[in-house]
Design a protein around this motif. Structure first.
Motif, PDB file in Angstrom:
ATOM      1  N   LYS A  84       0.824  -1.208   0.000  1.00 43.26           N
ATOM      2  CA  LYS A  84       0.000   0.000   0.000  1.00 43.26           C
ATOM      3  C   LYS A  84       0.862   1.262   0.000  1.00 43.26           C
ATOM      4  O   LYS A  84       0.515   2.256  -0.644  1.00 43.26           O
ATOM      5  N   ALA A  85       1.982   1.219   0.722  1.00 41.15           N
ATOM      6  CA  ALA A  85       2.870   2.385   0.771  1.00 41.15           C
ATOM      7  C   ALA A  85       3.621   2.565  -0.540  1.00 41.15           C
ATOM      8  O   ALA A  85       4.007   3.679  -0.900  1.00 41.15           O
ATOM      9  N   GLY A  86       3.845   1.477  -1.271  1.00 44.95           N
ATOM     10  CA  GLY A  86       4.553   1.549  -2.545  1.00 44.95           C
ATOM     11  C   GLY A  86       6.064   1.538  -2.417  1.00 44.95           C
ATOM     12  O   GLY A  86       6.776   1.381  -3.407  1.00 44.95           O
ATOM     13  N   LYS A  87       6.578   1.686  -1.213  1.00 45.32           N
ATOM     14  CA  LYS A  87       8.021   1.644  -0.960  1.00 45.32           C
ATOM     15  C   LYS A  87       8.219   1.407   0.528  1.00 45.32           C
ATOM     16  O   LYS A  87       7.284   1.543   1.337  1.00 45.32           O
ATOM     17  N   GLY A  88       9.432   1.071   0.898  1.00 43.11           N
ATOM     18  CA  GLY A  88       9.699   0.839   2.313  1.00 43.11           C
ATOM     19  C   GLY A  88      10.918  -0.040   2.498  1.00 43.11           C
ATOM     20  O   GLY A  88      11.618  -0.397   1.553  1.00 43.11           O
ATOM     21  N   LEU A  89      11.161  -0.387   3.747  1.00 44.12           N
ATOM     22  CA  LEU A  89      12.298  -1.207   4.126  1.00 44.12           C
ATOM     23  C   LEU A  89      11.780  -2.325   5.021  1.00 44.12           C
ATOM     24  O   LEU A  89      11.148  -2.062   6.046  1.00 44.12           O
ATOM     25  N   VAL A  90      12.014  -3.577   4.621  1.00 43.23           N
ATOM     26  CA  VAL A  90      11.622  -4.712   5.453  1.00 43.23           C
ATOM     27  C   VAL A  90      12.888  -5.322   6.048  1.00 43.23           C
ATOM     28  O   VAL A  90      13.875  -5.554   5.350  1.00 43.23           O
ATOM     29  N   PHE A  91      12.848  -5.519   7.353  1.00 44.21           N
ATOM     30  CA  PHE A  91      14.011  -5.967   8.112  1.00 44.21           C
ATOM     31  C   PHE A  91      13.697  -7.305   8.762  1.00 44.21           C
ATOM     32  O   PHE A  91      12.871  -7.395   9.670  1.00 44.21           O
ATOM     33  N   PHE A  92      14.341  -8.375   8.265  1.00 41.05           N
ATOM     34  CA  PHE A  92      14.167  -9.710   8.812  1.00 41.05           C
ATOM     35  C   PHE A  92      15.244  -9.943   9.864  1.00 41.05           C
ATOM     36  O   PHE A  92      16.414 -10.147   9.530  1.00 41.05           O
ATOM     37  N   ASP A  93      14.852  -9.886  11.121  1.00 36.66           N
ATOM     38  CA  ASP A  93      15.816 -10.013  12.215  1.00 36.66           C
ATOM     39  C   ASP A  93      15.906 -11.471  12.669  1.00 36.66           C
ATOM     40  O   ASP A  93      14.990 -12.274  12.445  1.00 36.66           O
ATOM     41  N   GLU A  94      17.031 -11.792  13.322  1.00 39.50           N
ATOM     42  CA  GLU A  94      17.289 -13.119  13.892  1.00 39.50           C
ATOM     43  C   GLU A  94      17.148 -14.221  12.840  1.00 39.50           C
ATOM     44  O   GLU A  94      16.570 -15.276  13.083  1.00 39.50           O
ATOM     45  N   LEU A  95      17.724 -13.987  11.662  1.00 34.67           N
ATOM     46  CA  LEU A  95      17.586 -14.943  10.565  1.00 34.67           C
ATOM     47  C   LEU A  95      18.275 -16.264  10.884  1.00 34.67           C
ATOM     48  O   LEU A  95      17.775 -17.333  10.520  1.00 34.67           O
ATOM     49  N   SER A  96      19.422 -16.219  11.560  1.00 40.51           N
ATOM     50  CA  SER A  96      20.147 -17.452  11.851  1.00 40.51           C
ATOM     51  C   SER A  96      19.469 -18.296  12.928  1.00 40.51           C
ATOM     52  O   SER A  96      19.836 -19.455  13.133  1.00 40.51           O
ATOM     53  N   SER A  97      18.487 -17.726  13.611  1.00 43.87           N
ATOM     54  CA  SER A  97      17.728 -18.493  14.603  1.00 43.87           C
ATOM     55  C   SER A  97      16.481 -19.124  13.995  1.00 43.87           C
ATOM     56  O   SER A  97      15.759 -19.848  14.689  1.00 43.87           O
TER      57      SER A  97
END
Length: 389
Positions: free
Chosen positions: A108-121
């Protein structure tokens, strides 16, 4: 107005959150900003509590976009692949895979930053589900816009809760950056001042030349070192970090082009390149770049009679590849004919085989109304066999 016992404490906490920024130099922040500007997925490696999440908030503020944080370790595979929603007529309409709310907000925003934390867990099944999100930007039945940037963070398996090594397919889709802290910066931050993040700005006037130089550099290096095109490490930990493959060399190409176009400093560009293809291949590539010193292809095309062909074979190939890429980036009859003047110098130098591939690429750019230049004569047999004429 009613008050509670926490009002003064909340006011004090708010005062502590109020900080300012100042101009500063942070190589890791600049490398992160460079990779994000190139729209490449980035994976930050670092011990818990050293500011990875804070860096993401600063990056989102610098880009002027919203930040969506997703703790990968507490999600199921279906949270990324989508939950099945059966409609009225599934035999004809199929089954929709419903996306999570954070993906809907980003679309909906058309842009942004997605942050996937704790990927190694995250367990292997969740990592596998994330593959499509990172590679294709597909979350369930929803596709994230290209303007959405992807960043992840991981703790080394030794310090992660129930840590796992990243699977090679997932690891090979990221630019890997080691996230560390500077005690002096932390001390300054505790006083209320943190370094500002400078997002690189690509200059449109430099893009065509940047693409040409980057193509020539990467192509020349891989021609000289074909053994580094793909090398899967033998141990599990190394396979979960950066290593060279055609995919990561394409990432390095994008990083290099963006770096040239925005005038990036050497240190952050080098950090990002090593983070794409790995330490061994990256250091060898950086050494090659130092020795290469390609002439500006646009300057050569403006006056092709005055340039001298490099002496070394790999430098010759890199330069000719850059010249042809520059012609393709801004194709005119004058530049096309200048390209043949450049290639003819390879024939005069007794190395027509070095220019053979470049000649084929240049020939297919010819428009029907353009006359055949004299410099093409040395390549007529080759081009006739390839069908380029």
């Amino acid at each position: 107005m009613s008050t509670t016992g926490f009002d003064a404490a909340d006011e004090l906490t708010g005062m502590l959150r109020a900080t300012r920024t100042e101009a500063g130099v942070s190589g890791q922040l600049q490398a992160l900003a460079l990779a994000v500007s190139a729209n490449l997925p980035v994976l930050l490696w670092g011990e818990p509590g050293i500011g990875k999440s804070a860096g993401m908030r600063q990056l989102a503020d610098g880009l002027g976009v919203s930040l969506e944080t997703v703790i990968a370790s507490v999600h199921e595979p279906s949270d990324f692949a989508g939950l099945p929603v059966v409609g009225a007529d599934p035999a004809h309409e199929g089954v929709t895979m419903a996306p999570p709310d954070w993906a809907v907000r980003l679309v909906k925003a058309g842009k942004g930053l997605v942050f996937f934390d704790e990927l190694s867990s995250a367990p292997p099944a969740v990592q596998a589900a994330l593959l499509r999100v990172v590679l294709e930007r597909q979350v369930g039945s929803l596709r994230l816009p290209e303007t959405v940037r992807v960043v992840a963070a991981a703790n080394p398996p030794s310090s992660a809760a129930d840590g796992w090594h990243l699977s090679p397919p997932l690891a090979n889709r990221f630019v890997h950056l080691d996230w560390t802290f500077d005690a002096r910066v932390v001390a300054r931050g505790m006083a209320g001042t943190w370094p500002a993040l400078s997002v690189p700005v690509v200059e449109r006037s430099r893009t065509a030349n940047a693409v040409a130089k980057a193509r020539g550099t990467v192509s020349g290096f891989l021609t000289a070192r074909p053994g580094l095109v793909h090398h899967l490490p033998s141990d599990a930990e190394a396979r979960g970090r950066a290593w060279p493959s055609p995919r990561t060399w394409e990432m390095a190409l994008r990083l290099l082009a963006v770096g040239y176009a925005c005038g990036a400093e050497r240190e952050p560009l080098a950090t990002a390149l090593v983070g794409a293809v790995g330490q061994a291949a990256g250091m060898e590539f950086l050494a090659y770049m130092e020795e290469l010193d390609l002439p500006d292809p646009d300057h050569v095309l403006a006056d092709p009679a005055r340039f001298a062909l490099p002496d070394r074979g790999d430098r010759q190939l890199a330069f000719l590849t850059a010249v042809v890429a520059a012609v393709q980036g801004r194709l005119t009859q004058q530049r096309w004919e200048a390209g043949w003047t450049v290639l003819a110098k390879a024939v005069d130098a007794g190395v027509p085989d070095v220019a053979a591939r470049a000649a084929t690429d240049l020939a297919v750019m010819r428009k029907p109304e353009w006359p055949v230049p004299s410099g093409i004569e040395a390549f007529l047999d080759l081009l006739d066999m390839s069908g380029a004429l």
